[in-house]
Write an enzyme that holds these catalytic residues in place. Structure first.
Site, PDB file in Angstrom:
ATOM      1  N   ASP A  35       0.848  -1.185   0.000  1.00 23.31           N
ATOM      2  CA  ASP A  35       0.000   0.000   0.000  1.00 23.31           C
ATOM      3  C   ASP A  35       0.890   1.244   0.000  1.00 23.31           C
ATOM      4  O   ASP A  35       1.910   1.272   0.692  1.00 23.31           O
ATOM      5  CB  ASP A  35      -0.896  -0.007   1.247  1.00 23.31           C
ATOM      6  CG  ASP A  35      -2.014   1.012   1.168  1.00 23.31           C
ATOM      7  OD1 ASP A  35      -1.714   2.226   1.189  1.00 23.31           O
ATOM      8  OD2 ASP A  35      -3.182   0.605   1.102  1.00 23.31           O
ATOM      9  N   GLY A  98     -15.034   3.392   3.433  1.00 26.09           N
ATOM     10  CA  GLY A  98     -13.665   3.792   3.149  1.00 26.09           C
ATOM     11  C   GLY A  98     -13.088   3.240   1.865  1.00 26.09           C
ATOM     12  O   GLY A  98     -11.899   3.424   1.595  1.00 26.09           O
ATOM     13  N   HIS A 105     -10.497  -5.548  -3.304  1.00 27.11           N
ATOM     14  CA  HIS A 105      -9.144  -5.738  -2.776  1.00 27.11           C
ATOM     15  C   HIS A 105      -9.186  -6.004  -1.282  1.00 27.11           C
ATOM     16  O   HIS A 105     -10.033  -5.483  -0.574  1.00 27.11           O
ATOM     17  CB  HIS A 105      -8.246  -4.532  -3.077  1.00 27.11           C
ATOM     18  CG  HIS A 105      -8.732  -3.217  -2.578  1.00 27.11           C
ATOM     19  ND1 HIS A 105      -9.774  -2.526  -3.178  1.00 27.11           N
ATOM     20  CD2 HIS A 105      -8.330  -2.449  -1.541  1.00 27.11           C
ATOM     21  CE1 HIS A 105      -9.973  -1.382  -2.534  1.00 27.11           C
ATOM     22  NE2 HIS A 105      -9.108  -1.315  -1.535  1.00 27.11           N
ATOM     23  N   HIS A 107      -6.988  -5.783   2.214  1.00 30.57           N
ATOM     24  CA  HIS A 107      -5.844  -5.195   2.908  1.00 30.57           C
ATOM     25  C   HIS A 107      -5.324  -6.251   3.877  1.00 30.57           C
ATOM     26  O   HIS A 107      -6.101  -6.782   4.679  1.00 30.57           O
ATOM     27  CB  HIS A 107      -6.275  -3.980   3.736  1.00 30.57           C
ATOM     28  CG  HIS A 107      -6.798  -2.840   2.939  1.00 30.57           C
ATOM     29  ND1 HIS A 107      -6.039  -1.728   2.656  1.00 30.57           N
ATOM     30  CD2 HIS A 107      -8.012  -2.626   2.379  1.00 30.57           C
ATOM     31  CE1 HIS A 107      -6.766  -0.871   1.957  1.00 30.57           C
ATOM     32  NE2 HIS A 107      -7.973  -1.396   1.771  1.00 30.57           N
TER      33      HIS A 107
END
Length: 119
Positions: A35, A98, A105, A107
């Site tokens: 990220d 968010g 995807h 995280h």
């Protein structure tokens, strides 16, 4: 059409190599990359190469591809050595949660204390 690359999608451009990323793993169906604004020492995004707008759309259309994403998340955690201490896998679904890039995807977060609830 679901699954097809989208010309205006940042993550589709990462998959195609049009936009650079720090890729840590790649399979036939997924790409994992660091990220650019990490929230933990390990903060890697795992995405399906095929475009689905969010985790719910991915799960509905291709549960086996969602399983690939989760399997790769575990591999990322092992490679970053956060599997023994614990890690979090987060899917933000919708702008209110968010999600800022509308390509499914996960995280993968680890390497520090991750209290619940987050934030």
């Amino acid at each position: 059409m679901a699954g097809e690359p989208q010309a205006d999608c940042l993550f589709c451009k990462i998959v195609s190599g049009e936009v650079p990323a720090t890729v840590v793993r790649e399979t036939e169906t997924t790409v994992a990359f660091r990220d650019i604004n990490p929230q933990a020492p390990t903060h890697v995004l795992v995405i399906p190469k095929a475009h689905y707008k969010d985790a719910a759309a991915l799960a509905a259309a291709s549960p086996e591809l969602l399983a690939d994403v989760l399997r790769e998340a575990a591999e990322v955690a092992a490679e970053d050595k956060v599997d023994a201490t614990g890690y979090r896998i987060v899917f933000n679904t919708g702008s209110g949660a968010g999600q800022t890039v509308f390509h499914a995807h996960a995280h993968v977060l680890g390497g520090r204390g991750l209290q619940w609830p987050p934030g």
